[in-house]
Design an enzyme around this catalytic site. Structure first.
Site, PDB file in Angstrom:
ATOM      1  N   GLU A   1      65.699  10.574  10.818  1.00 51.03           N
ATOM      2  CA  GLU A   1      66.910  10.800  11.520  1.00 51.03           C
ATOM      3  C   GLU A   1      67.483   9.853  12.495  1.00 51.03           C
ATOM      4  O   GLU A   1      66.676   9.417  13.084  1.00 51.03           O
ATOM      5  CB  GLU A   1      67.122  12.325  12.000  1.00 51.03           C
ATOM      6  CG  GLU A   1      68.428  12.686  12.539  1.00 51.03           C
ATOM      7  CD  GLU A   1      68.253  14.075  13.196  1.00 51.03           C
ATOM      8  OE1 GLU A   1      67.497  14.821  13.049  1.00 51.03           O
ATOM      9  OE2 GLU A   1      69.157  14.249  14.056  1.00 51.03           O
TER      10      GLU A   1
ATOM     11  N   CYS B   1      75.259  15.852  15.180  1.00 48.49           N
ATOM     12  CA  CYS B   1      74.596  15.198  16.262  1.00 48.49           C
ATOM     13  C   CYS B   1      74.724  13.612  16.213  1.00 48.49           C
ATOM     14  O   CYS B   1      74.673  13.178  17.173  1.00 48.49           O
ATOM     15  CB  CYS B   1      72.999  15.862  16.309  1.00 48.49           C
ATOM     16  SG  CYS B   1      72.197  15.639  14.746  1.00 48.49           S
TER      17      CYS B   1
ATOM     18  N   HIS C   1      60.006  18.992  15.238  1.00 49.77           N
ATOM     19  CA  HIS C   1      61.119  18.347  14.975  1.00 49.77           C
ATOM     20  C   HIS C   1      61.158  17.061  16.023  1.00 49.77           C
ATOM     21  O   HIS C   1      61.009  17.072  17.253  1.00 49.77           O
ATOM     22  CB  HIS C   1      62.183  19.363  15.667  1.00 49.77           C
ATOM     23  CG  HIS C   1      63.646  18.933  15.538  1.00 49.77           C
ATOM     24  ND1 HIS C   1      64.298  18.284  16.572  1.00 49.77           N
ATOM     25  CD2 HIS C   1      64.469  19.381  14.683  1.00 49.77           C
ATOM     26  CE1 HIS C   1      65.567  18.243  16.182  1.00 49.77           C
ATOM     27  NE2 HIS C   1      65.830  18.904  14.973  1.00 49.77           N
TER      28      HIS C   1
ATOM     29  N   GLU D   1      62.880  18.368   9.867  1.00 52.55           N
ATOM     30  CA  GLU D   1      63.456  17.233  10.569  1.00 52.55           C
ATOM     31  C   GLU D   1      62.609  16.633  11.728  1.00 52.55           C
ATOM     32  O   GLU D   1      62.972  16.251  12.788  1.00 52.55           O
ATOM     33  CB  GLU D   1      64.756  17.860  11.497  1.00 52.55           C
ATOM     34  CG  GLU D   1      65.966  18.621  10.495  1.00 52.55           C
ATOM     35  CD  GLU D   1      67.245  18.551  11.246  1.00 52.55           C
ATOM     36  OE1 GLU D   1      68.244  17.946  10.823  1.00 52.55           O
ATOM     37  OE2 GLU D   1      67.453  19.002  12.424  1.00 52.55           O
TER      38      GLU D   1
END
Lengths: 621, 621
Positions: free
Chosen positions: B320, B388, B252, B304
Site C-alpha cells: 500500500e 487514505c 496491518h 493490508e
C-alpha cells in the site's frame, strides 16, 4: 465414452506404495482419529446433553468429523470385516440415530447450542454441510453392510431438508454455504433410487448465486447487514453468480471442489450439457492458472482458497489436504464422465503428491497445509480443532481401489497403475509392477471364457515414450483420449507388458508462477521430489542448486525406506551471506560443490524435522 | 549523533524529479482531493446533519481523510501562501470546530451515527486514529500560519482523551486500534510544550498489548465474544504483546509504521533505551525479511499487511502507498535519532519507488496497491472509498523538503540529494545536480561569515565508488555512520563536488524471495526500473529475458518524458506456448532476440495501460 469406476471392494492393492498406507490407515489412523473424536467430545455430542454454560459446546462442524470417520470405517469394513469395528460403528450409529429429532432433523450444534436457529444461517454455519457428510456415511454403511439403519436415519433427514428447501410456496430458497450436500444427495439417489434426492441436489446447484441473493435475504432476516459479511464476497463460497456463469475457480478450495463434483455428477445423471461446459471451463482455469505442481490447490490461508492467477507461492502455500482430496473427487468424476485421461493425470498428480503428503507414514500425523517449501517449522499434527483433513484422508485411502479401474461394461480402462488385482464381472485383471518406482507393468488377464472388449491403458501425461507388447509380441495400440487401446478377444493367460519410460525430468513452471522461475521441479513418473534437511546436514536446502540437466540425477534405492527411490546428484551450494543485512544485494553468490538427495515430496517430514524445498534453483553456468 | 530535520520551509527543491511533482501536488492533487472529499460528503459530515435513515452516513475514517488534506494544505500554504487556499482552510477549520462537542469530543461518525457508543470499540472503529490526524492537522496549520484556531480545537479534544484514558481510577485503559494518535500527541507536545500530551502518548504505547487485554474486556463490555474478532489475532494491530517484547513486524502495515514511528519519537523524547532497542529489532526484521525492493511493505490485501518471512509475491503484492509513506516517516525518525545513513537508504528506496509510484504524473491518479508485476489490469484511480492514500501522498509531497537536510546545530547532514537549496541558520547550502538521473552533485556554501562545522554527506548504500573534491582539490573524508564527513572552517563560495558513480546494477533477492529467484531487479542510483508494455508492443513483458550482465544496459534519455533516463538493451523473448495447456511443462522455451527498454518503476502506468514487471528473468546462456 462414459465409464463407471470398478468399486474398491473389487480391487485389491498389494503394491509397495499404497498397500502399506492402506494398512496403516486401517490399523492406526482409523482408531487414532476415533480416539480424538471421542476425546474432544465430538462423539458424545450426539447424546445432546450439552446445556448452556457447559464447557465445550458442540461445534458447527463436529457432526461432519464423526460422519467422515464413519464413512471411512464403513469402507474399511467392506474390505476387511472386523467385528470390533462393526460394534463400534453400531455404537456410533445408534448415538447418531438417538440425536435425530422427531421431524427428522439431525444436527448436534443446532439442537443443543442454538435451538430455534435451525436453517437461519446457511451461509456460515455448516448445517447442510454436516447433513451431506451424514448422508455419505449412511450410504457407505449401507453399501458395506447392507444394513439400512443409518441410511434410513439420513433419508429421513434428507426428506426434511427436501421439504424445507425449494421453490414451492412456503419453502426456503436457500442452499448450502459449504457445499457437500449436493454430491451426497446424488449418492443417496443412486443408493435408494429415489429421484427426489437427485432433484433436490439439482435445485441446490441451480439456485446457487441467483438474485435476489438468498444470503442477502437470510442475513437481513437475522437482523444482520449483508454488507458486513466477513468474507466480503460470495465468491468465497462460489455463490457470486449462477454456477453456469462461473468461469474462474474462486474462494474456499474445498467448497469449490465439492460443488464442482456435484455439478459433474448432475451433468452426468441429467445429461446437462451446460453444467458440463461450466465444469470444463472451471477445470481449464484451475489447471492452467491455479494449481500447484503437487496437485495442491488454494494458495492462501486467509480464505483457505484461491487468490489470483499464477499466485502460487511455495513457502506460504496453503494447499489444504482436503482440497487436494476434493480435486481427486472431481477429477475422478470428470474422467469417468468423459473417458479422457487428462483428468486422471491431474488425479494422479494430486493423489501421489498433495494428498499422500497429508498423512505421515505412521498414520498418526496429518498436514492441514501442504506447502512446497518450509523453513523447518511446519510439521504434521495428531489432530486439529478443525479436524476435516484426518478423516478425509482416511475415507479416501480406505476406498482407494475405486480410482484404479473403470468400465462401461463392454470396455475396461486401467486408470492408475499399481500392483494388485481387480475383479470386473467375469474377469480378473492382475497388475504386476513396481509402479510408481518403476514404469514396467505386466497385466495378466484371467477369465473363465474368452471375452471381446476394448482394453484402455492410460498413457500417463508424464510419459513420452513407452513399449507395449501382448504375449511377447510388440503391438501398436490406438491412442484414444489419452488411453492406449487394444480391442480383441481376450483369453485367460493373455499377458500385456507395458513399459512406460520413467526418466527424471525437470518441470518448468509458467513464467508467471514466481516460485518456479529460474527453478525446476524434479519429477519421476507421477512423483514430485523435494530436498529435505534430513539428507543435507550442515547446509540449508534453500541454498542448494541443482544441475542444469535433469539427466544428471541418478536413481538410487533409499537407505531409509524400503522400496523407495531417491534421486541423487552433484550440485552446488551457494553462499547466502550477502543477504544477511538486506533482502537485496548486487553480489552474485559464490558456490561450492554439494551432494544433493531428493526424496518423494509425499514422504517429507517423516524423519528428522527440518527444511524442505520442491522448486530447485538451477545452476546457471 | 542525533539530528533534527531542517524544516521543509527552509528547503527549496528545483530539481527535475521532485519539483514537478510538488507543483502538480499543489496545483492539481490538493484541489482534486478536496473536490472528492466534498463530493463524497466527507466535508459536510462535520455539519452533523446526518440523521438515521439518511443515505451516506459519515464513515468511521472520514474525519481522517479531511484532516490529512488539511495537513497537506497547511504545508503547501507554508511554502506558497495562497489566499484562496487560506480561505478554504478556514472554511474547513470552522466546520471542524463547529462539530466539536461541548466537552471537546470531535468525531462526526460517533456524534451522529452511533451516539452513545463513543470510545466503546477502540479495536475496530478508528476513533482515536481520526483524533490523531486532526491533531496533526492542527499542529501543521499552527506552524504554517501561526493561527491557533485548529490547534486549540484539537488540544481540547486531546484534553478530553487525556482525561478519558489512563491508569487512574475511573479511566479507561484503552489505546488506539489503528495507531496514529501516539505520534500526533508527540507533535502536539512539541508544538505546545505541554508534557501531558507526551505522557499520554507514552501511556498509549506502554499500555498496548498488556494483559488482561483491553480489547478482550472491551469486547465483552459490548456483549461481543473476543474470540469472534474478525482479524483473529491482535497481531493485526500490533497489540499481541507489549511493544518492547515485539520482535517481528506483523499485521496491518500502516498501523505498524505509525506505531513504530511513535515508539521512535518516544525513545528520543524520553531517552527510552528499551523502546529504541525494540525499534532496532523490528527494523532489522522488516528490512531483512519483509520489504519489497521498491520499499513497498505489506504483501497481502487480506490484512493490508505483513504475512510471513520472505513472502513477497510480485504479481499479488499489496504494498500500500500509505505503508511506504509510513516507512518513510519511521526511517526519517530513526535516521535523525541515530545519525545512521542506513535508515536513509531505506527512506530513499521507499520514497523514489514505492511512494512515488503511488501517484500519477498528472496528480489525479492514485495507486492504493503497488504491485511489482501486473498482467495489465492494475491502474491508478481518481479516489477510493477508503481514501487514505491520496491525501497521505499530498501531505508527504507538500513537506518533502524536510527529508533532505538535518542538523544538530553544530553539524549539518545532507541526507538526500536533489537540486535546490536549504537555509540552515546563517548558512545557505546549494545543490546543483541532475540527481537522481546523474550522480554528480555540486554543493555550494554561502555564509555571511566563516563557520566551523562538520558536513555530513550521505554515501548512499547503492553507491560503491565516488570522488569527492573541495574547491577543486580531491579530499579524503572520514566515513562515519554511512556519511562522508568533512570538518573544517567553511567560507562562502566553498564548493564541493561529489561524484557518485551510478552504474546500472542488478539486485538479486534473498534466495527465499520467490519472485526474485532466477531474476534480477534493475536499479540505477535510487531508482528501481521496470519493463512496461508501452515500450514493448506485440510481446508480453513477462516473456522477456534480460542479459546476464547489468553492464549490457545502455543509459538513454527518454523520448516520452523530459529529463528521465531509460535503460535499453538487447535481450531475449521466449516462447511461452508450452504452458498454454498446463502450468507445468518439461520443455525449455525457445527464444529470439528482443529489444528491452526499462523505465523507472515509479513512472509506470503513466502512458498506455499495459503489463509491467520489476523482477526480470535473466538469460541463462
Amino acid at each position: 465414452m462414459t465409464f463407471n469406476p470398478v468399486p474398491f471392494t473389487q480391487v485389491t492393492l498389494n503394491d509397495s506404495f499404497w498397500q502399506p498406507r492402506q494398512l496403516v490407515n486401517r490399523e492406526v489412523s482409523l482408531p487414532h482419529v476415533y480416539a480424538w473424536l471421542e476425546r474432544t467430545g465430538r462423539v458424545d455430542a450426539f447424546k445432546l446433553q450439552w446445556r448452556a454454560g457447559d464447557p465445550n459446546p458442540p461445534h458447527i462442524f463436529w457432526d461432519s468429523d464423526v460422519a467422515k470417520w464413519l464413512e471411512a470405517a464403513a469402507y474399511s469394513y467392506a474390505d476387511f470385516p472386523d467385528s470390533q469395528l462393526e460394534t463400534l460403528m453400531y455404537k456410533v450409529i445408534a448415538l447418531i440415530a438417538s440425536a435425530q429429532q422427531p421431524d427428522g432433523y439431525l444436527n448436534t450444534h443446532f439442537t443443543v447450542v442454538e435451538p430455534g436457529k435451525r436453517f437461519t444461517n446457511l451461509r456460515d454455519r455448516h448445517e447442510l454441510y454436516c447433513a451431506g457428510h451424514l448422508i455419505e456415511a449412511g450410504v457407505a454403511h449401507f453399501q458395506a453392510t447392507s444394513q439400512r439403519t443409518l441410511l434410513e436415519v439420513v433419508s429421513r433427514y434428507a426428506d426434511l431438508i427436501d421439504a424445507t428447501f425449494g421453490r414451492a410456496e412456503g419453502q426456503k430458497r436457500g442452499y448450502p454455504g459449504h457445499e457437500e450436500l449436493e454430491l451426497a444427495l446424488v449418492k443417496l439417489y443412486r443408493a435408494t433410487g429415489k429421484k427426489r434426492y437427485l432433484e433436490l441436489s439439482q435445485y441446490f446447484v441451480n439456485e446457487r448465486g441467483l438474485q435476489p441473493h438468498y444470503y442477502d435475504l437470510e442475513a437481513r432476516a437475522r437482523g444482520d447487514d449483508p454488507a458486513a459479511y466477513w468474507a466480503r464476497t460470495y465468491a468465497y463460497l462460489q455463490a457470486h453468480a449462477p454456477v453456469r456463469e462461473q468461469t474462474e475457480v474462486v474462494g474456499h478450495a474445498v467448497r469449490a471442489m465439492y460443488l464442482y463434483s456435484a455439478m459433474t455428477d448432475l451433468a452426468r445423471e441429467t445429461d446437462d450439457e451446460s453444467l458440463f461446459r461450466a465444469c470444463e471451463t472451471l477445470w481449464e482455469h484451475l489447471t492452467t492458472r491455479r494449481m500447484y505442481v503437487t496437485g495442491g490447490i488454494g494458495s492462501s490461508g486467509h480464505n483457505e482458497g484461491f487468490t489470483s492467477d499464477y499466485d502460487l507461492p511455495d513457502l506460504s502455500a496453503y494447499a489444504e489436504t482436503c482440497a487436494s482430496i476434493g480435486l481427486v473427487f472431481w477429477a475422478h468424476r470428470l474422467s469417468n464422465l468423459t473417458g479422457e485421461s487428462k483428468y486422471v493425470d491431474v488425479l494422479e498428480r494430486a493423489l501421489y503428491n498433495g494428498v499422500a503428503s497429508g498423512v505421515s507414514l505412521n498414520g498418526r500425523g496429518f498436514f492441514y497445509e501442504n506447502p512446497l517449501a518450509s523453513l523447518g517449522n511446519h510439521h504434521r499434527q495428531e489432530f486439529f480443532d478443525c479436524a476435516c483433513c484426518p478423516p478425509n484422508v482416511a475415507r479416501l485411502f480406505a476406498s482407494l481401489g475405486q480410482y484404479f479401474y473403470s468400465t462401461d461394461g463392454a470396455e475396461i480402462a486401467v486408470q492408475l497403475y499399481g500392483q494388485g488385482s481387480a475383479r470386473i464381472g467375469d474377469l480378473t485383471l492382475q497388475q504386476v509392477t513396481e509402479y510408481p518406482w518403476d514404469g514396467r507393468i505386466r497385466l495378466q488377464i484371467e477369465t473363465s471364457k474368452p471375452a471381446s472388449f476394448k482394453l484402455h491403458l492410460r498413457l500417463p501425461g508424464w510419459c513420452t515414450s513407452y513399449r507395449l507388447s501382448l504375449n511377447e509380441q510388440v503391438v501398436s495400440p490406438t491412442l484414444e483420449r489419452g488411453y492406449l487401446c487394444l480391442q480383441r478377444k481376450w483369453h485367460s493367460g493373455d499377458e500385456i507388458l507395458l513399459d512406460l519410460e520413467m526418466p527424471v525430468v525437470y518441470l518448468r513452471s509458467h513464467p508467471l508462477v514466481a516460485s518456479g522461475v529460474g527453478r525446476a521441479a524434479l519429477q519421476r513418473g507421477p512423483l514430485v521430489y523435494c530436498l529435505e534437511s534430513a539428507d543435507h546436514s550442515g547446509v540449508s536446502v534453500h541454498h542448494l542448486m541443482a544441475p542444469k540437466e535433469a539427466s544428471a540425477w541418478r536413481v538410487e534405492k533409499s537407505t531409509d525406506w524400503e522400496s523407495v527411490i531417491t534421486l541423487q546428484t552433484e550440485g552446488l551450494q551457494f553462499d547466502a551471506s550477502a543477504w544477511n543485512k538486506s533482502l537485496y544485494s548486487t553480489q552474485i553468490p559464490t558456490t561450492q560443490p554439494a551432494s544433493l538427495t531428493a526424496i518423494p515430496y509425499c514422504l517429507w517430514d517423516n524423519r528428522a524435522p527440518g527444511e524442505m524445498r520442491v522448486w530447485l534453483p538451477l545452476e546457471t553456468r
